[in-house]
Design a protein around this motif. Structure first.
Motif, PDB file in Angstrom:
ATOM      1  N   TRP A  71      -5.831 -43.680 -60.151  1.00  0.00           N
ATOM      2  CA  TRP A  71      -6.566 -42.547 -59.853  1.00  0.00           C
ATOM      3  C   TRP A  71      -5.899 -41.744 -58.905  1.00  0.00           C
ATOM      4  O   TRP A  71      -5.212 -42.146 -58.030  1.00  0.00           O
ATOM      5  N   GLY A  72      -5.863 -40.460 -59.231  1.00  0.00           N
ATOM      6  CA  GLY A  72      -5.256 -39.371 -58.551  1.00  0.00           C
ATOM      7  C   GLY A  72      -3.759 -39.323 -59.045  1.00  0.00           C
ATOM      8  O   GLY A  72      -3.186 -38.396 -58.362  1.00  0.00           O
ATOM      9  N   ILE A  73      -3.131 -40.219 -59.904  1.00  0.00           N
ATOM     10  CA  ILE A  73      -2.006 -39.940 -60.399  1.00  0.00           C
ATOM     11  C   ILE A  73      -1.884 -39.859 -61.805  1.00  0.00           C
ATOM     12  O   ILE A  73      -1.196 -38.912 -62.155  1.00  0.00           O
ATOM     13  N   GLU A  95      -1.316 -44.857 -51.031  1.00  0.00           N
ATOM     14  CA  GLU A  95      -0.356 -44.006 -51.904  1.00  0.00           C
ATOM     15  C   GLU A  95      -0.514 -42.475 -51.810  1.00  0.00           C
ATOM     16  O   GLU A  95      -1.673 -42.058 -51.419  1.00  0.00           O
ATOM     17  N   THR A  96       0.223 -41.682 -52.373  1.00  0.00           N
ATOM     18  CA  THR A  96       0.160 -40.186 -52.401  1.00  0.00           C
ATOM     19  C   THR A  96      -0.790 -39.912 -53.488  1.00  0.00           C
ATOM     20  O   THR A  96      -0.385 -40.629 -54.585  1.00  0.00           O
ATOM     21  N   ILE A  97      -1.832 -39.236 -53.325  1.00  0.00           N
ATOM     22  CA  ILE A  97      -2.932 -39.248 -54.446  1.00  0.00           C
ATOM     23  C   ILE A  97      -2.983 -37.628 -54.745  1.00  0.00           C
ATOM     24  O   ILE A  97      -3.159 -37.011 -53.650  1.00  0.00           O
ATOM     25  N   ASP A  98      -2.997 -37.223 -55.999  1.00  0.00           N
ATOM     26  CA  ASP A  98      -3.137 -35.967 -55.945  1.00  0.00           C
ATOM     27  C   ASP A  98      -4.850 -35.619 -56.472  1.00  0.00           C
ATOM     28  O   ASP A  98      -5.389 -36.075 -57.155  1.00  0.00           O
TER      29      ASP A  98
END
Lengths: 233, 670
Positions: free
Chosen positions: A222-224, B524-527
């Motif tokens: 998620w988000g990546i 974590e780095t999330i977009d």
């Protein structure tokens, strides 16, 4: 005839599973605790075990360890514990799959089928040289015949889904974001088409995964982005 | 007895009786002393015959002669009372104003001329143009006494040539001064005008008829006075029908001032009296002045005496002193200042003590500043004090930091008590206790949260097993052929509800885990843009089913945050799933991502299908759903889980309700 051993201290659950699996054409053996289960395995030819974790006398994990000392038959753990921790422990102990109670009968059947196929028919679809075959675990893609199978069972995908899955399978283990997938599959820049990719991927997941919410092959980070898990037996 | 004690009449009698008795006593004593001095005299003439008078007269002459002699011999002429004055043709005259200190009455009434035969110098207390004539006429005076050519010529028998031998003289006799001649006379009339002498005469006159009256008058008056004094001592201060000593305003007046005033009055009156003694004024005027002075003195003395007795009896004697009051006032002021400064604090006392020590030592060393060692010592002392203050400050800072740590919720707070002393040590101990208790409390609450989670998890396991059977057999029933069509309907309900129960249990476990912080985060780095697109993809079908269109407003640039991807997904998933459950069909759902630079706001707005008559806070609580009814699907834990998960990851989760508009906002610090 494939014989499946169902182990649970709750007789009703065992009976229910028996009903479901009999419909699928399996032969069922029943045991109500770990010791009985081990006896059964010793005395009968068992192709798959469905093993409850929380049982009196000898719990599922101990029983699993005993089984693993002698046999490599697939074992599906059945537990009310739904924590990741419990699943990981189960899988680490040597279980092949993990189903949480209360389970969806269809999911149970799918998993049983998948595991049986993998165990019984493993290697039936040998890689022919020269053929473009992408594989991870039970998921196989033959790019020559455009055939996709999960544990030997054919899956029908649309052309777009096929292209997306092929791209991810070719790069299994790597994570791609929606724009990256779009650009690589369509070879053009994405302009607000991201949404379509996400929907397609969900559809692929629904087709190839037994439980789309807990995917084995096509994982969502998620988000990546998305990736095809690299599973090598 | 009580009556006697508080009888004001009796007291008034006493007050009147005292001056009379005292007067009698004084007169009696005066008479006794006069008698012992001058013998029994009744006439003025008789007085001149007394041995006492002879003695006075002769010694006055003799002292004058001695003075003259010393003057002649130039001994201490400078201090001599004689002063040269204008003389007549033949004689050098030396006038002596106060001719004798021996007895003023005698010498005032006496005229004398002492002639130094060797050079004819005259020493005298008379003013005259012709001393020769004066000397000649001396014999004609009523009473005279001359000494010429070693012979005494006089008409006073007591001091004639024969009797003089019996008179006592301490220093010398006239025979030694042959070169001197004395001419003197005594004026009895002058004597009569002297107040003191007339007083003496009066006293004589009082006891003229009964000369032995004094013998019993004195003891009687003394006894009477003693009795009165004792009675007054006993009675003063008591009033009819009142207990204890009644103090008036004068009894509270500062005692020394009262004494001073009283004795000043008495002193003035007495000096008036004494002055009038020497004056030659006569008659009733003098007596009335005396009487007034006497009464005045008596009144002031009586007032003083009464108040003294009252004060002593009321045990207020020392308290009424001005000095005492000043002392007490000063003491109170000091005590007030000190108590205000110290304010009952142990620390203030110590600080005061040390500060005084510091000041005194500084002053002491400062006084010795003359010597070099003292300067060095003073400097060393000051540096030492400075060093101590620095140390103290440092320790205070340590304690403050420890308190700050506690305030900020740090668990491991410990101060080394051994490094500190006194109050700081106690503070450190208290802080350690609090810190210990605090971390215990945190541990306790964590433990209880853990236990709660464990309990919920365990209970949920126990519920899940029978639930599995329910779900499975309902499912099996669905595949059976049932004759009654109603049973199918019922089965649908059973199926739905058992699924809901399953979801509820799963959410419950999750909510308890999340709210107790019992989750492991993998940041974590999330977009966020990617995430929103992914989720949208996941929910597309469900949104379409409900005819909800998504209006997503994302910024062009990437919006990245630190978060655990799976839990962050759960937050958004819960919100999306809420929308699919509670949003009104055929409406738009707005999703907005705003990057303010400091914060990232993820805002979701939708129109509620049901009326939201509930507050935002209530809505976020567990098991609460917007419609307050339990017919809708879902566990009511979605928002609570979303909030807990957001806060766990360091974000803020807010929801607001404006009419039918439901708005959820996630705020993430960059």
């Amino acid at each position: 005839m494939v014989q499946i051993l169902v182990v649970d201290d709750d007789k009703e659950i065992v009976n229910a599973i028996e009903i479901y699996l009999k419909k699928e054409g399996y032969q069922i053996l029943k045991a109500y605790d770990g010791k009985q289960a081990l006896e059964m395995i010793k005395n009968h030819e068992v192709h798959l075990v469905i093993l409850d974790v929380m049982m009196p006398n000898q719990d599922g994990f101990e029983t699993l360890q005993e089984i693993r000392k002698e046999k490599t038959i697939p074992v599906i753990m059945l537990s009310a514990k739904s924590e990741d921790y419990d699943k990981i422990e189960g899988l680490n102990t040597g279980a092949d799959d993990y189903i949480t109670k209360p389970f969806n009968p269809l999911e149970l059947i799918a998993r049983v089928n998948s595991n049986v196929r993998r165990y019984v028919d493993f290697g039936s679809m040998e890689t022919t040289k020269g053929e473009k075959i992408y594989q991870t675990g039970g998921l196989k893609m033959n790019d020559e015949t455009k055939q996709v199978t999960v544990d030997g069972e054919e899956i029908k995908l649309t052309a777009t889904e096929y292209h997306i899955l092929r791209f991810l399978l070719q790069n299994k283990g790597k994570v791609y974001s929606i724009p990256q997938i779009y650009e690589n599959v369509w070879n053009e820049e994405s302009y607000g088409a991201e949404n379509i990719i996400a929907v397609h991927i969900r559809h692929i997941r629904e087709k190839i995964e037994i439980n789309p919410k807990e995917p084995i092959y096509l994982k969502v980070i998620w988000g990546i982005g998305y990736k095809i898990e690299d599973i090598s037996h | 007895m009580e009556k006697l004690k508080s009888s004001s009449l009796l007291r008034a009698i006493c007050y009147v009786a005292i001056p009379l008795l005292v007067l009698i006593l004084i007169v009696s004593i005066a008479h006794v002393s006069l008698v012992s001095k001058y013998g029994e005299v009744s006439e003025r003439k008789d007085y001149l015959q007394t041995e006492n008078f002879a003695h006075l007269y002769y010694n006055t002459i003799l002292s004058n002669v001695l003075n003259v002699n010393s003057y002649r011999n130039n001994a201490n002429r400078r201090y001599s009372p004689y002063r040269e004055i204008q003389n007549d043709d033949n004689h050098q005259a030396i006038y002596y104003e106060d001719n004798s200190r021996y007895n003023s009455v005698t010498s005032k009434c006496m005229d004398y001329i002492i002639l130094d035969k060797e050079n004819g110098t005259i020493y005298t207390n008379m003013k005259s143009n012709d001393y020769q004539k004066e000397m000649q006429s001396m014999k004609d005076k009523k009473t005279y006494w001359n000494y010429t050519q070693g012979q005494i010529q006089t008409n006073m028998e007591s001091i004639n040539q024969d009797n003089i031998k019996f008179l006592y003289s301490s220093s010398s006799s006239l025979e030694e001064f042959e070169e001197i001649e004395v001419y003197s006379s005594f004026n009895t009339k002058l004597m009569a005008t002297s107040a003191s002498f007339s007083m003496q005469q009066k006293i004589y006159d009082i006891f003229k008829d009964n000369r032995n009256a004094t013998a019993y008058l004195i003891p009687m008056t003394v006894i009477a006075l003693a009795v009165i004094f004792l009675y007054l001592c006993f009675s003063i201060g008591h009033q009819k029908g009142k207990e204890g000593i009644e103090l008036s305003s004068i009894d509270r007046f500062p005692y020394e001032i009262l004494v001073t005033i009283s004795f000043t009055i008495i002193g003035i009156l007495c000096s008036i009296m004494l002055a009038s003694f020497e004056s030659s004024a006569m008659g009733n005027l003098i007596y009335s002045i005396w009487l007034l002075c006497y009464l005045g003195s008596y009144v002031s003395l009586a007032v003083l005496g009464i108040t003294t007795i009252k004060r002593i009896k009321a045990k207020e004697f020392w308290h009424s002193f001005l000095v005492y009051r000043i002392f007490r006032w000063v003491k109170r002021q000091i005590a007030k200042v000190v108590t205000k400064a110290i304010d009952g604090s142990h620390m203030s006392k110590r600080i005061t003590f040390f500060y005084l020590g510091f000041v005194l030592l500084s002053i002491f060393l400062g006084l010795m500043l003359g010597s070099g060692i003292a300067i060095i010592l003073l400097l060393v002392f000051w540096i030492w004090v400075y060093y101590q203050l620095l140390q103290y400050g440092k320790k205070m800072e340590t304690i403050q930091n420890a308190l700050k740590d506690i305030y900020e919720g740090k668990k491991e707070v410990y101060l080394n008590e051994e490094e500190l002393a006194g109050m700081l040590k106690r503070m450190a101990r208290y802080i350690n206790d609090i810190a210990g208790g605090f971390s215990n409390a945190i541990e306790e609450s964590l433990k209880s949260e853990r236990l709660k989670t464990e309990l919920i998890t365990n209970v949920s396991h126990d519920i899940k097993t029978p639930l599995t059977s329910i779900i499975n057999y309902v499912d099996l029933l669905k595949e059976e052929e049932l004759e009654n069509p109603k049973t199918k309907e019922y089965l649908v309900v059973l199926d739905k509800k058992s699924q809901q129960l399953k979801k509820l249990i799963e959410d419950l476990v999750e909510a308890s885990k999340v709210s107790s912080g019992n989750v492991k985060l993998k940041m974590e780095t999330i977009d966020l843009k990617e995430l929103l697109n992914q989720i949208r993809g996941e929910f597309e079908d469900r949104f379409e089913q409900r005819h909800l269109s998504i209006d997503m407003n994302l910024p062009k640039e990437d919006v990245k945050i630190q978060a655990d991807d799976r839990y962050f997904y759960r937050i958004i998933e819960n919100l999306f799933s809420n929308v699919t459950k509670y949003a009104m069909e055929h409406t738009r759902v707005y999703i907005e991502l705003v990057n303010t630079g400091y914060e990232i706001h993820l805002i979701m707005k939708n129109i509620s299908k049901e009326k939201l008559n509930i507050s935002a806070d209530e809505l976020m609580q567990r098991f609460v759903r917007g419609d307050r009814s339990r017919y809708t699907e879902g566990s009511g834990l979605g928002l609570s889980i979303a909030q807990s998960l957001t806060e766990l990851q360091g974000g803020k989760f807010q929801i607001s309700i404006d009419g039918d508009l439901f708005k959820a906002e996630i705020i993430w610090k960059k």
